[in-house]
Each structure stands twice: as C-alpha cells, then as structure tokens.
Design a protein around this motif. Structure first.
Motif, short mmCIF file in Angstrom:
data_model
loop_
_atom_site.label_atom_id
_atom_site.label_comp_id
_atom_site.label_asym_id
_atom_site.label_seq_id
_atom_site.Cartn_x
_atom_site.Cartn_y
_atom_site.Cartn_z
N ALA A 170 -23.49 -27.65 -23.64
CA ALA A 170 -22.53 -28.73 -23.43
C ALA A 170 -22.30 -29.61 -24.65
N TRP A 171 -23.39 -30.11 -25.26
CA TRP A 171 -23.19 -31.07 -26.35
C TRP A 171 -23.02 -30.40 -27.71
N ASN A 172 -23.04 -29.09 -27.75
CA ASN A 172 -22.53 -28.36 -28.91
C ASN A 172 -21.10 -27.93 -28.68
N HIS A 173 -20.56 -28.29 -27.51
CA HIS A 173 -19.16 -28.05 -27.18
C HIS A 173 -18.80 -26.57 -27.35
N ARG A 174 -19.64 -25.74 -26.71
CA ARG A 174 -19.42 -24.30 -26.85
C ARG A 174 -20.06 -23.56 -25.69
N VAL A 175 -19.66 -22.33 -25.51
CA VAL A 175 -20.29 -21.42 -24.56
C VAL A 175 -20.85 -20.25 -25.36
N LEU A 176 -22.12 -19.93 -25.11
CA LEU A 176 -22.77 -18.80 -25.76
C LEU A 176 -22.79 -17.60 -24.81
N ILE A 177 -22.51 -16.41 -25.33
CA ILE A 177 -22.47 -15.19 -24.52
C ILE A 177 -23.36 -14.13 -25.15
N TRP A 178 -24.19 -13.53 -24.31
CA TRP A 178 -24.99 -12.38 -24.71
C TRP A 178 -24.44 -11.14 -24.00
N HIS A 179 -24.08 -10.12 -24.76
CA HIS A 179 -23.64 -8.84 -24.18
C HIS A 179 -24.86 -7.92 -24.12
N GLY A 180 -25.72 -8.21 -23.19
CA GLY A 180 -27.03 -7.57 -23.10
C GLY A 180 -28.04 -8.66 -22.85
N LEU A 212 -18.41 -29.44 -33.38
CA LEU A 212 -17.59 -30.60 -33.08
C LEU A 212 -16.76 -30.38 -31.82
N ALA A 213 -16.58 -31.45 -31.03
CA ALA A 213 -15.73 -31.39 -29.85
C ALA A 213 -14.31 -31.04 -30.26
N ASN A 214 -13.73 -30.06 -29.55
CA ASN A 214 -12.38 -29.59 -29.86
C ASN A 214 -12.23 -29.24 -31.35
N ARG A 215 -13.31 -28.72 -31.93
CA ARG A 215 -13.34 -28.31 -33.34
C ARG A 215 -12.95 -29.44 -34.28
N GLY A 216 -13.17 -30.69 -33.84
CA GLY A 216 -12.86 -31.85 -34.67
C GLY A 216 -11.38 -32.20 -34.69
N ALA A 217 -10.59 -31.59 -33.81
CA ALA A 217 -9.15 -31.85 -33.79
C ALA A 217 -8.71 -32.14 -32.36
N VAL A 218 -7.62 -31.55 -31.93
CA VAL A 218 -7.10 -31.77 -30.59
C VAL A 218 -7.45 -30.58 -29.71
N ALA A 219 -7.33 -30.78 -28.41
CA ALA A 219 -7.61 -29.69 -27.47
C ALA A 219 -6.63 -28.54 -27.70
N ALA A 220 -7.15 -27.33 -27.49
CA ALA A 220 -6.34 -26.12 -27.64
C ALA A 220 -6.93 -25.05 -26.74
N ALA A 221 -6.30 -23.88 -26.73
CA ALA A 221 -6.77 -22.79 -25.88
C ALA A 221 -8.12 -22.24 -26.34
N ASP A 222 -8.51 -22.54 -27.57
CA ASP A 222 -9.76 -22.00 -28.10
C ASP A 222 -10.79 -23.08 -28.42
N THR A 223 -10.64 -24.29 -27.82
CA THR A 223 -11.60 -25.36 -28.07
C THR A 223 -12.24 -25.82 -26.76
N LEU A 224 -13.37 -26.50 -26.89
CA LEU A 224 -14.09 -27.03 -25.74
C LEU A 224 -14.61 -28.43 -26.06
N ASN A 225 -14.84 -29.21 -25.00
CA ASN A 225 -15.34 -30.57 -25.15
C ASN A 225 -16.26 -30.87 -23.98
N TRP A 226 -17.57 -30.89 -24.24
CA TRP A 226 -18.56 -31.13 -23.19
C TRP A 226 -18.33 -30.16 -22.02
N CYS A 227 -18.37 -28.88 -22.34
CA CYS A 227 -18.19 -27.86 -21.31
C CYS A 227 -19.46 -27.77 -20.47
N TYR A 228 -19.32 -27.86 -19.16
CA TYR A 228 -20.49 -28.01 -18.30
C TYR A 228 -20.84 -26.75 -17.51
N GLY A 229 -19.85 -26.14 -16.86
CA GLY A 229 -20.13 -25.04 -15.95
C GLY A 229 -19.51 -23.74 -16.40
#
Length: 396
Positions: free
Chosen positions: A135-145, A167-184
């Motif tokens: 959440a506070w790295n503003h990202r989702v990590l995925i393991w394929h395995g 950085l939240a929203n990659r330090g800019a504005v929201a977009a289809a490839d950014t996240l901000n405090w993603c929780y679930g």
C-alpha cells in the motif's frame, strides 16, 4: 445545588432481535496465529518473530492444505506457512520483506526493491499466481510462481515503472498505470482487480500482467483514468466511491466494499465500461446514504460500519463489518437494496457491537477484522485489532 441537564438523546441499546444464525463454528477459531497469549489475559510485546503478528490486514490460502499467506502489516512483511497450520501459534516458514524473522521497518530500512514492503495489506492467490498490495509503496507486487524461499523477488510490479520507484501516482497525476495507497487485490476468472483506495477507484486488468507497469483495462468509481475525486466529484450516488478496499466476483455479480461510504456496491452484471454505475448497495437505504450504521450508534442486520473486506462463502457473501467488529453474511440469491444479513459471527446478535464484545479476546470474538478470505470450508480472518489471524470453520 447545581443541576446539570443534558439535551443529548439517551443512548439505549435496541431490543435484541433474536438469535442470529451462525456463520462460523460456535466454538470459535480452530487455529489462532499471532496473539494467542491474550486468551489467558497476558499481553506480550509485539516484537517480530516467526509466530507474532502486528495488525495483519490481509491473508489468503492457496488451497486447504496451504500455503497460507499473511500480510503482517505492522511489521512490513509477508509471512508464509508452507502447510496450513494445525495448532495455535504455529511459526511461519518463510518471510518476504525483511532479512529475517526478527527484523522490521519500512522496506527493511533499506532501498525499495522487488522483495521489500511498506504497509502490505491485501493478498490474493490463484493457482501459481500471488498478488500483494504494497500500500505505502503505491504498488502491487505479483509472483508468477508461488514463493519457495524467503525474500524471493516479485516478477512484476504494477503502479510503478520499476521496483525502485515508490511515489504515489508515480509522482504525477492518476493514470491507467498508476496507484495511490492501493489496499485490496482480487484474482477472479483470470482477471486482476485492485482497490486503488487513495485514488477512490477500482481498477481491472483483464489478464494477470506479465510486464511491469502495465496499464489497467477498466476503471470503476471514476469515469476516466485521470480523475481521482471522492465519489466521482458528485454527491454520493451509484458511480463514485470513498475508500474502496475489497472486491469480490460472484458469478455475474461484482461487489466492492466502499468503506468510506459504509456500504457495499453491487453490480448485477459484470461492468464493461469505465464508470459504470452499480445496481444497488448494502448498508445504506439508498444511494445517497453515507453514515455508519445509517446514523445510529447500534447496528442492525442491514447496516454497516466501515466494511473492509468481502468473500464468498458457498452460496453466501460474507462482509467484514470492520468497525462493528463482526462478520455478516447474505444469501447470494437474496441480494437486494438494503437487505438484511442472515448470518453473523463475532457478536451475539445483529444489534450488538463492541471490540471482542467489550471483553477480553476469545476464540469466537473479533476486534476490527480487516480482511477475510475463504478456501473450502475455512474462512481466514485478519483479526487486526487483536494482532492475530483466525482459521475458522464455516457452518454448513
């Protein structure tokens, strides 16, 4: 003598509305991980170890035999039990996010990377795919395995262009490839859903991304990918959200726990367009309602107070009604606007509330359950306020 008179209404508990049908086994959790000593009235310091938890927010079982994944949020790590634990206080086998079981700190007190975490929350697993909301790295990590050793690096990161950026929203504005405090995070029917809580929206990737930084295919809660207004910039209605935290897919239904509006949004059919309005809500009498327990102190079978998580339990949908310290469940066939729950766990009746029923923790009590996940006949509860995870049998 001075007489003082209060004009505030007297707070009276509603009459008990009968015994609520049990959702979970009456004797409580069959296994407790984390804070077990509290059952004997002992309060231990929450120092990191292979068997302690500090405010866990999410958990998931890959199968009934395991492995079990727990987001040990306060210790900034993911704990893994290779086999489903069979006894209280079982020690984890693997750790991701810290150099060892005795360490803690955001990003392991070092630079961010593919095996560091900063307030991990949601966890989802499907087959060989594991997703963790960092959440506070503003990202989702995925393991394929599924990880087989401690600090196995993630294969894909979403929300950032690389594993070193946070950085939240990659330090800019929201977009289809950014996240901000993603929780679930939720994996269903080959798709990935993410509750992008700080951007007040939910994102969908139609397929599990194989490349880092991939953009989402669909957004709900906003009408486009660049807006991040609470409730879509309008009065509360059927499109916008405030603090979405969890997603569940039930055949044709989509459900989103909109914790900030104290409701669960439900789509009768899977939405296919950005900003598609939901069909109805649970927890509020209409689309304009936002108050917890619809403005009352005590709950009912039809109200919610900061629902943080949703999971399917057979032919029922279970909701972690977090601030009421309970879990309620509805029959899927009976979902409709403001319908009352038919099943309950954590409290004696639907009008009851209170952390651990205003007592010390018990095997069948709850204190701010933030995450629930179901695998077979087991529900896994991240009982955050009690610093523990419960493995609890579902009533047939």
């Amino acid at each position: 003598m001075t007489m003082r008179v209060s004009l505030a209404p007297v707070r009276r508990q509603p009459e008990f509305d009968g015994e609520a049908p049990a959702l979970l086994a009456a004797d409580g959790a069959r296994v407790i991980l984390g804070n077990v000593s509290s059952l004997n009235g002992i309060v231990d310091p929450i120092t990191p170890s292979p068997s302690t938890l500090f405010g866990p927010r999410g958990a998931a079982l890959a199968s009934e035999d395991g492995p079990l994944f727990v987001a040990d949020t306060g210790h900034h790590r993911l704990l893994i039990w290779s086999r489903t634990p069979r006894h209280d206080g079982a020690m984890a086998d693997l750790v991701i996010g810290q150099p060892n079981f005795e360490s803690e700190g955001r990003n392991a007190k070092t630079s961010p990377g593919p095996a560091t975490l900063n307030v991990p929350t949601g966890v989802a697993v499907s087959g060989e795919v594991l997703a963790v909301a960092d959440a506070w790295n503003h990202r989702v990590l995925i393991w394929h395995g599924l990880p087989t050793h401690s600090n196995q690096p993630a294969d894909v990161v979403l929300g950032q262009s690389d594993f070193e950026s946070v950085l939240a929203n990659r330090g800019a504005v929201a977009a289809a490839d950014t996240l901000n405090w993603c929780y679930g995070v939720t994996i269903a029917d080959g798709a990935l859903w993410v509750a992008d809580t700080g951007n007040r929206r939910v994102l969908k990737w139609n397929q599990i991304p194989a490349e880092s930084g991939a953009p989402a295919d669909l957004v709900l809660g906003e009408t486009d990918f660049v807006t991040r207004d609470s409730n879509a910039g309008c009065a509360v209605a059927d499109v916008g959200m405030t603090w979405p935290h969890s997603i569940a897919v039930l055949e044709r239904h989509l459900l989103i726990a909109d914790a900030g509006n104290n409701r669960v949004m439900i789509w009768d059919e899977q939405p296919e367009t950005n900003g598609a309005p939901c069909t109805f809500v649970l927890g509020q009498q209409d689309f304009s309602g936002i108050d917890h327990n619809t403005g009352s102190y005590y709950p009912t079978s039809a109200t919610l107070n900061m629902p943080y998580s949703i999971a399917r339990v057979g032919r029922r949908i279970a909701i972690a009604d977090t601030a009421n310290s309970r879990i309620v469940a509805h029959d899927i066939s009976d979902l409709r606007m403001f319908s009352g729950a038919g099943y309950l766990a954590g409290q004696a009746g639907f009008h009851d509330k209170g952390d651990n029923r205003w007592r010390a923790p018990q095997r069948d009590s709850l204190c701010w359950p933030y995450g629930i996940a179901v695998c077979g006949s087991t529900i896994v509860v991240a009982d955050s306020g009690n610093n523990r995870v419960l493995l609890w049998d579902v009533e047939p």
